[in-house]
Design a protein around this motif. Structure first.
Motif, PDB file in Angstrom:
ATOM      1  N   ASP A 101       0.820  -1.221   0.000  1.00  0.00           N
ATOM      2  CA  ASP A 101       0.000   0.000   0.000  1.00  0.00           C
ATOM      3  C   ASP A 101       0.854   1.271   0.000  1.00  0.00           C
ATOM      4  N   LEU A 102       1.930   1.272   0.767  1.00  0.00           N
ATOM      5  CA  LEU A 102       2.750   2.477   0.912  1.00  0.00           C
ATOM      6  C   LEU A 102       4.098   2.356   0.222  1.00  0.00           C
ATOM      7  N   VAL A 103       4.441   1.168  -0.223  1.00  0.00           N
ATOM      8  CA  VAL A 103       5.742   0.912  -0.837  1.00  0.00           C
ATOM      9  C   VAL A 103       5.546  -0.209  -1.857  1.00  0.00           C
ATOM     10  N   GLU A 104       6.502  -0.392  -2.743  1.00  0.00           N
ATOM     11  CA  GLU A 104       6.364  -1.463  -3.732  1.00  0.00           C
ATOM     12  C   GLU A 104       6.280  -2.824  -3.032  1.00  0.00           C
ATOM     13  N   LYS A 105       5.315  -3.615  -3.456  1.00  0.00           N
ATOM     14  CA  LYS A 105       5.072  -4.917  -2.837  1.00  0.00           C
ATOM     15  C   LYS A 105       6.310  -5.806  -2.962  1.00  0.00           C
ATOM     16  N   ASN A 106       6.670  -6.470  -1.847  1.00  0.00           N
ATOM     17  CA  ASN A 106       7.847  -7.347  -1.850  1.00  0.00           C
ATOM     18  C   ASN A 106       7.602  -8.495  -0.875  1.00  0.00           C
ATOM     19  N   LEU A 107       7.182  -9.626  -1.429  1.00  0.00           N
ATOM     20  CA  LEU A 107       6.817 -10.784  -0.608  1.00  0.00           C
ATOM     21  C   LEU A 107       8.010 -11.330   0.175  1.00  0.00           C
ATOM     22  N   ASP A 108       9.174 -11.360  -0.451  1.00  0.00           N
ATOM     23  CA  ASP A 108      10.372 -11.871   0.237  1.00  0.00           C
ATOM     24  C   ASP A 108      10.733 -11.015   1.441  1.00  0.00           C
ATOM     25  N   LYS A 109      10.652  -9.697   1.276  1.00  0.00           N
ATOM     26  CA  LYS A 109      10.947  -8.789   2.398  1.00  0.00           C
ATOM     27  C   LYS A 109       9.927  -8.974   3.514  1.00  0.00           C
ATOM     28  N   ALA A 110       8.674  -9.128   3.121  1.00  0.00           N
ATOM     29  CA  ALA A 110       7.609  -9.316   4.117  1.00  0.00           C
ATOM     30  C   ALA A 110       7.878 -10.559   4.959  1.00  0.00           C
ATOM     31  N   ILE A 111       8.239 -11.653   4.291  1.00  0.00           N
ATOM     32  CA  ILE A 111       8.507 -12.913   4.991  1.00  0.00           C
ATOM     33  C   ILE A 111       9.705 -12.775   5.921  1.00  0.00           C
ATOM     34  N   ASP A 112      10.754 -12.103   5.447  1.00  0.00           N
ATOM     35  CA  ASP A 112      11.952 -11.887   6.260  1.00  0.00           C
ATOM     36  C   ASP A 112      11.625 -11.078   7.515  1.00  0.00           C
ATOM     37  N   LEU A 113      10.801 -10.051   7.346  1.00  0.00           N
ATOM     38  CA  LEU A 113      10.420  -9.202   8.475  1.00  0.00           C
ATOM     39  C   LEU A 113       9.508  -9.946   9.452  1.00  0.00           C
ATOM     40  N   PHE A 114       8.607 -10.767   8.934  1.00  0.00           N
ATOM     41  CA  PHE A 114       7.765 -11.583   9.817  1.00  0.00           C
ATOM     42  C   PHE A 114       8.634 -12.529  10.650  1.00  0.00           C
ATOM     43  N   GLY A 115       9.699 -13.023  10.035  1.00  0.00           N
ATOM     44  CA  GLY A 115      10.633 -13.881  10.759  1.00  0.00           C
ATOM     45  C   GLY A 115      11.275 -13.142  11.927  1.00  0.00           C
ATOM     46  N   LYS A 116      11.632 -11.877  11.695  1.00  0.00           N
ATOM     47  CA  LYS A 116      12.263 -11.075  12.746  1.00  0.00           C
ATOM     48  C   LYS A 116      11.276 -10.695  13.853  1.00  0.00           C
ATOM     49  N   ALA A 117       9.980 -10.702  13.520  1.00  0.00           N
ATOM     50  CA  ALA A 117       8.959 -10.346  14.520  1.00  0.00           C
ATOM     51  C   ALA A 117       8.863 -11.402  15.620  1.00  0.00           C
ATOM     52  N   GLY A 118       9.336 -12.626  15.318  1.00  0.00           N
ATOM     53  CA  GLY A 118       9.412 -13.677  16.330  1.00  0.00           C
ATOM     54  C   GLY A 118       8.109 -13.970  17.041  1.00  0.00           C
ATOM     55  N   SER A 119       8.105 -13.839  18.352  1.00  0.00           N
ATOM     56  CA  SER A 119       6.950 -14.210  19.182  1.00  0.00           C
ATOM     57  C   SER A 119       5.719 -13.328  18.936  1.00  0.00           C
ATOM     58  N   LEU A 120       5.918 -12.171  18.327  1.00  0.00           N
ATOM     59  CA  LEU A 120       4.782 -11.286  18.035  1.00  0.00           C
ATOM     60  C   LEU A 120       4.005 -11.758  16.805  1.00  0.00           C
ATOM     61  N   ARG A 121       4.646 -12.623  16.024  1.00  0.00           N
ATOM     62  CA  ARG A 121       4.039 -13.113  14.786  1.00  0.00           C
ATOM     63  C   ARG A 121       2.928 -14.105  15.095  1.00  0.00           C
ATOM     64  N   SER A 122       1.746 -13.868  14.544  1.00  0.00           N
ATOM     65  CA  SER A 122       0.634 -14.798  14.742  1.00  0.00           C
ATOM     66  C   SER A 122      -0.334 -14.670  13.569  1.00  0.00           C
ATOM     67  N   GLY A 123      -1.331 -15.551  13.529  1.00  0.00           N
ATOM     68  CA  GLY A 123      -2.364 -15.458  12.508  1.00  0.00           C
ATOM     69  C   GLY A 123      -1.817 -15.455  11.095  1.00  0.00           C
ATOM     70  N   LEU A 124      -2.246 -14.464  10.319  1.00  0.00           N
ATOM     71  CA  LEU A 124      -1.855 -14.369   8.915  1.00  0.00           C
ATOM     72  C   LEU A 124      -0.343 -14.271   8.756  1.00  0.00           C
ATOM     73  N   ALA A 125       0.312 -13.464   9.572  1.00  0.00           N
ATOM     74  CA  ALA A 125       1.767 -13.293   9.481  1.00  0.00           C
ATOM     75  C   ALA A 125       2.483 -14.623   9.673  1.00  0.00           C
ATOM     76  N   ASP A 126       2.008 -15.424  10.614  1.00  0.00           N
ATOM     77  CA  ASP A 126       2.635 -16.717  10.883  1.00  0.00           C
ATOM     78  C   ASP A 126       2.415 -17.687   9.720  1.00  0.00           C
ATOM     79  N   GLU A 127       1.227 -17.660   9.138  1.00  0.00           N
ATOM     80  CA  GLU A 127       0.915 -18.520   7.987  1.00  0.00           C
ATOM     81  C   GLU A 127       1.797 -18.142   6.791  1.00  0.00           C
ATOM     82  N   ILE A 128       1.931 -16.845   6.545  1.00  0.00           N
ATOM     83  CA  ILE A 128       2.755 -16.380   5.423  1.00  0.00           C
ATOM     84  C   ILE A 128       4.216 -16.754   5.644  1.00  0.00           C
TER      85      ILE A 128
END
Length: 211
Positions: free
Chosen positions: A76-103
């Motif tokens: 929405d605010l930046v060019e879509k990047n699925l790989d970056k999203a996944i990498d960042l979800f990985g760094k979120a660690g214990s905060l990751r849940s639901g959709l973020a965890d599935e992705i």
């Protein structure tokens, strides 16, 4: 009251900016959230949003990693990047849940290109059922459509068969529905061929009666 709130917010931004310059992660995160709220109304605040989320993320904020992951996931605010999203979800660690965890778990399933994007679309479809907010339901539907399309172009018949009712009932695009059935039929789907025969027969009957 509205002007007073704006003045108070500008004062808050000023103080937070000073703290952010001193590499204070919570201040960077607070600034990012303020600018993200502004960016929802005016995209000119997108750069500031990304800037402070990235700074907070580099300073170790898991909340920033999670928020930034969603920003890159949806684009929405930046060019879509699925790989970056996944990498960042990985760094979120214990905060990751639901959709973020599935992705996050999606990437490591060892699926081929057809299965991979089909499964990703299915994640968004499942998330629609669990969501109550209409804006997110629309967002998930849009994401599911885009990944079903990618899977279909890779030769996945089932992706086109899933897209057909989505275009008809959720999007209200009967022509797109027909295109999906035709593409599935071209790939050899007997189900798609049956549906097409039925639709064309019904259409012919209607035109005959009108004629």
């Amino acid at each position: 009251t509205e002007k007073k709130n704006e003045v108070d917010q500008e004062k808050g931004i000023k103080y937070l900016s000073k703290a952010a310059k001193s590499h204070h992660p919570e201040s960077c995160l607070a600034l990012a959230e303020i600018y993200e709220h502004k960016a929802a109304q005016d995209k000119k605040y997108s750069k500031e949003t990304i800037k402070y989320y990235e700074k907070a993320e580099k300073l170790g904020s898991k909340k920033a990693s999670l928020a930034l992951g969603y920003i890159y996931l949806y684009g929405d605010l930046v060019e879509k990047n699925l790989d970056k999203a996944i990498d960042l979800f990985g760094k979120a660690g214990s905060l990751r849940s639901g959709l973020a965890d599935e992705i996050y778990s999606w990437k490591n399933r060892g699926l081929d290109s057809q299965e991979k994007y089909f499964y990703l679309a299915e994640i968004f479809i499942d998330s629609i059922k669990l969501e109550t907010e209409n804006s997110l339901k629309k967002k998930y539907t849009s994401e599911a459509i885009s990944y079903y399309e990618i899977a279909g172009k890779s030769g996945c018949i089932e992706a086109y068969l899933r897209l057909s009712p989505i275009y008809l009932y959720k999007v209200g695009a009967p022509k797109k529905r027909m295109e999906c059935l035709e593409k599935a039929a071209e790939l050899g789907s007997p189900v798609a061929k049956f549906h097409l025969r039925t639709i064309y027969t019904q259409s012919a009957d209607i035109h005959f009666e009108k004629g």
